[in-house]
Design a protein around this motif. Structure first.
Motif, mmCIF file in Angstrom:
data_model
loop_
_atom_site.group_PDB
_atom_site.id
_atom_site.type_symbol
_atom_site.label_atom_id
_atom_site.label_comp_id
_atom_site.label_asym_id
_atom_site.label_seq_id
_atom_site.Cartn_x
_atom_site.Cartn_y
_atom_site.Cartn_z
ATOM 1 N N PRO A 186 10.848 60.478 44.391
ATOM 2 C CA PRO A 186 10.250 60.189 43.081
ATOM 3 C C PRO A 186 8.719 60.238 43.130
ATOM 4 N N TYR A 187 8.133 60.527 41.997
ATOM 5 C CA TYR A 187 6.685 60.675 41.869
ATOM 6 C C TYR A 187 5.935 59.461 42.424
ATOM 7 N N TYR A 188 6.344 58.253 42.020
ATOM 8 C CA TYR A 188 5.632 57.051 42.459
ATOM 9 C C TYR A 188 5.698 56.891 43.981
ATOM 10 N N LYS A 189 6.833 57.250 44.572
ATOM 11 C CA LYS A 189 6.992 57.139 46.024
ATOM 12 C C LYS A 189 6.111 58.177 46.734
ATOM 13 N N PHE A 190 6.084 59.396 46.206
ATOM 14 C CA PHE A 190 5.234 60.444 46.767
ATOM 15 C C PHE A 190 3.770 60.028 46.701
ATOM 16 N N LYS A 191 3.377 59.417 45.605
ATOM 17 C CA LYS A 191 2.003 58.942 45.436
ATOM 18 C C LYS A 191 1.666 57.892 46.503
#
Length: 152
Positions: A77-82
């Motif tokens: 997920p985007y937040y995890k990648f960030k």
């Protein structure tokens, strides 16, 4: 008659001009818009340029996001990648040098695997980046990104 012709020409030009641009909108699981970016569909980016931009924008997730395949975000997920990028940038430090070790293109030429030896300020790593093309007209995008500490 001339006015009608001019008006029709303006309408046709504005319609055709509008078809060259798309808007990439990234939405989280709650439906909240995370980022928006306008991308020209006609702009072709080589796989090498995608890699260069990927490393250049490691500290700017908004600029990095258009380079990432939606399939990547299905796994991470985007937040995890960030969060992962923030931690990586903090622990590795500034990028000093990257050297291509090998690259391998699939038979259908829709995916490429790159392996790099990367020297950061605090650590040396071996990084694998898999780029894919969703269709013939698309640019290459990051599908898989693996990083591990290099053995000396």
């Amino acid at each position: 008659m001339k006015k009608i012709t001019i008006i029709l020409m303006l309408i046709i030009c504005s319609i055709s001009r509008g078809q060259n641009k798309t808007e990439d909108i990234l939405v989280n699981s709650n439906g909240k818009v995370i980022s928006k970016s306008k991308i020209k569909k006609t702009e072709k980016i080589s796989s090498e340029k995608t890699i260069e931009m990927f490393y250049k924008y490691q500290n700017n997730i908004e600029k990095l996001s258009p380079l990432i395949s939606f399939r990547f975000y299905q796994k991470t997920p985007y937040y995890k990648f960030k969060e992962i990028l923030k931690e990586k940038n903090k622990s590795c430090g500034k990028l000093i040098e990257k050297t291509l070790m090998k690259s391998e293109t699939s038979a259908d030429k829709k995916s490429i695997v790159y392996s790099y030896k990367v020297t950061y300020q605090n650590i040396k790593t071996v990084e694998e980046i898999v780029l894919i093309k969703e269709s013939e007209n698309d640019n290459f995008q990051v599908y898989i990104y693996n990083i591990k500490k290099a053995e000396n």
